[in-house]
Scaffold this motif. Structure first.
Motif, PDB file in Angstrom:
ATOM      1  N   GLN A 108      -4.215  53.585  86.805  1.00 61.26           N
ATOM      2  CA  GLN A 108      -4.498  53.895  85.402  1.00 61.26           C
ATOM      3  C   GLN A 108      -5.512  55.036  85.285  1.00 61.26           C
ATOM      4  O   GLN A 108      -6.395  55.186  86.135  1.00 61.26           O
ATOM      5  N   LYS A 124       7.043  54.836  78.730  1.00 59.35           N
ATOM      6  CA  LYS A 124       5.723  54.297  79.034  1.00 59.35           C
ATOM      7  C   LYS A 124       5.865  52.857  79.517  1.00 59.35           C
ATOM      8  O   LYS A 124       6.617  52.073  78.924  1.00 59.35           O
ATOM      9  N   HIS A 136       0.661  52.331  81.329  1.00 61.77           N
ATOM     10  CA  HIS A 136      -0.045  52.873  80.165  1.00 61.77           C
ATOM     11  C   HIS A 136      -0.882  51.786  79.484  1.00 61.77           C
ATOM     12  O   HIS A 136      -2.004  52.026  79.050  1.00 61.77           O
ATOM     13  N   TYR A 185       9.838  52.842  75.906  1.00 62.24           N
ATOM     14  CA  TYR A 185       8.841  51.871  76.345  1.00 62.24           C
ATOM     15  C   TYR A 185       9.531  50.781  77.166  1.00 62.24           C
ATOM     16  O   TYR A 185      10.640  50.357  76.839  1.00 62.24           O
ATOM     17  N   ARG A 241       2.027  53.864  87.334  1.00 59.19           N
ATOM     18  CA  ARG A 241       0.960  53.923  86.324  1.00 59.19           C
ATOM     19  C   ARG A 241       1.385  53.131  85.091  1.00 59.19           C
ATOM     20  O   ARG A 241       2.431  53.402  84.505  1.00 59.19           O
ATOM     21  N   GLU A 301      -6.598  57.822  79.951  1.00 57.22           N
ATOM     22  CA  GLU A 301      -5.686  57.783  78.802  1.00 57.22           C
ATOM     23  C   GLU A 301      -4.961  56.448  78.674  1.00 57.22           C
ATOM     24  O   GLU A 301      -4.165  56.247  77.757  1.00 57.22           O
ATOM     25  N   ASP A 302      -5.227  55.516  79.604  1.00 57.89           N
ATOM     26  CA  ASP A 302      -4.535  54.230  79.618  1.00 57.89           C
ATOM     27  C   ASP A 302      -5.452  53.118  79.106  1.00 57.89           C
ATOM     28  O   ASP A 302      -6.631  53.337  78.821  1.00 57.89           O
TER      29      ASP A 302
END
Length: 444
Positions: free
Chosen positions: A204, A103, A171, A152, A169, A207-208
């Motif tokens: 985004q 992410k 997160h 991450y 994208r 869910e972000d």
């Protein structure tokens, strides 16, 4: 086989070239300047063809895709040709992001990016997450992915990088603030710079998460014009107001997500309202990732500051010496002067990017007893402060600047290097400028 051409042989360019080679692409790297020897050695060892000292258009314009250094402006003739030919030109982050399953957690803003990124990274490390640090700080994302992916990635992202990011994208995206800077890259149009910063939200989804400062008028105003998909969170150093997720109140920092975290601002490792804002941004992001409140509190208390950003160097004869060489614009220096608690000898100057020094006048009147103007052309500094500060010295090397600052300061006062300007008139980089300052201070 897809042909990737990399323009620029710095950290991000070499990283992109290595990753592209590993993924089976045909790769060529081209740099208009001279490549450092270590970069040439890496490219040669990886069997990646390269050129330096100029771009051979015939070799660049046959690319299927170009990965561009963020330092190359979109107005460069070669970039314009590529755009006209509709050959995709992307940033190294955009290229590298295709090859991670982790992410992406991104931070942008005119000021405070590096501190916030390192603070956020510190919290996630302390929580034992599998996390990497990349972007505009440290090793490139591309090279690190090549060495091993992470769950991450905490990324510092500049406007120059965002300008060539289309599908990546994030997160979690943090937008700290927007004030005029780098406007020469945006045709001196502030709206274009604002739009560049908001590209961090481009891909985004629902869910972000998007975190922003309610204290930044430019950010709040622009949000009225946008219909963002991500969940939104805000923070303020100006006190509580409805809808905030973090704020300062009665000398306390409060973060309210999935329960309330509260700590005294005296406990924060980094002092000053701007650093409280950085702490709130990283704290909100950490709570979104369900990091325990105790870990966040501990991390905000024991974090070690970024080098060259309000860095305590030493105390000599009762005078504190502070290295803020990373302050290359007015807004950064405003934060530095705002955090000073004593009378200050201020070392300022360098390559001026059209600075409006009037924004600093009140702070300078209140806190600055003498100015050391360190630059080849200090005329704008004199125009702004000749009638405000009783003592202004002009110097062109750091040894002299530190010596004069030593003579002008007294016990209980401070010497602050916060140039508000780029470093390239007298130094290789802001790091070189800061390191020279520390060297001569420690030799006092």
């Amino acid at each position: 086989m897809k042909r990737i051409v990399v323009l620029g042989g710095g950290e991000s360019g070499v990283g992109a070239a290595l990753l592209a080679k590993e993924k089976g692409f045909e790769v060529f790297l081209s740099d208009a300047g001279n490549l450092k020897q270590d970069k040439k050695d890496v490219l040669s060892h990886a069997d990646i063809p390269f050129e330096e000292g100029g771009h051979t258009e015939d070799r660049v314009l046959i690319a299927d895709e170009v990965v561009k250094s963020p330092g190359i402006p979109d107005t460069a003739p070669l970039i314009r040709k590529l755009d006209t030919l509709r050959i995709p030109v992307i940033d190294e982050l955009e290229f590298a992001a295709r090859f991670t399953k982790g992410k992406l957690l991104a931070v942008t803003g005119t000021n405070g990016k590096t501190t916030t990124v390192k603070l956020f990274y510190h919290i996630l490390q302390k929580a034992n997450l599998d996390v990497g640090l990349a972007g505009n700080v440290g090793q490139s994302l591309a090279r690190q992915i090549l060495e091993g992916d992470r769950d991450y990635w905490v990324l510092e992202v500049s406007s120059f990088q965002l300008d060539r990011i289309y599908e990546t994208r994030f997160h979690v995206a943090i937008l700290l603030n927007i004030t005029p800077d780098h406007l020469d890259r945006y045709n001196y149009e502030f709206d274009r710079y604002v739009d560049s910063k908001f590209r961090i939200t481009k891909s985004q989804t629902e869910e972000d998460h998007f975190i922003y400062s309610a204290d930044s008028k430019a950010v709040v105003d622009e949000l009225q014009n946008r219909d963002l998909k991500a969940k939104q969170y805000s923070f303020s150093a100006m006190g509580y107001q409805e809808g905030l997720n973090a704020w300062l109140e009665n000398e306390k920092l409060i973060i309210n997500i999935n329960g309330e975290l509260e700590m005294s601002i005296q406990e924060l490792a980094l002092q000053g309202k701007h650093n409280a804002s950085n702490g709130m941004a990283s704290g909100i992001a950490s709570r979104i990732l369900e990091i325990r409140k105790e870990i966040i509190r501990d991390s905000l208390s024991d974090f070690q500051n970024v080098e060259h950003r309000l860095e305590h160097v030493t105390t000599v004869s009762g005078v504190e010496y502070i290295n803020d060489s990373k302050a290359t614009n007015i807004n950064s220096t405003w934060y530095a002067l705002e955090s000073m608690q004593s009378q200050t000898v201020w070392i300022v100057g360098g390559v001026d990017k059209g600075n409006d020094y009037s924004e600093l006048l009140d702070l300078v009147k209140d806190r600055v007893k003498a100015i050391i103007a360190l630059g080849k052309d200090n005329s704008r500094i004199h125009a702004a402060f000749d009638n405000v500060v009783p003592v202004i010295h002009d110097v062109t090397d750091m040894r002299e600047a530190v010596g004069l600052a030593y003579r002008e300061s007294r016990k209980g006062e401070a010497v602050l290097l916060s140039p508000a300007c780029a470093s390239f008139d007298l130094f290789e980089s802001y790091e070189d400028r800061g390191n020279q300052f520390k060297e001569y201070v420690r030799a006092l």
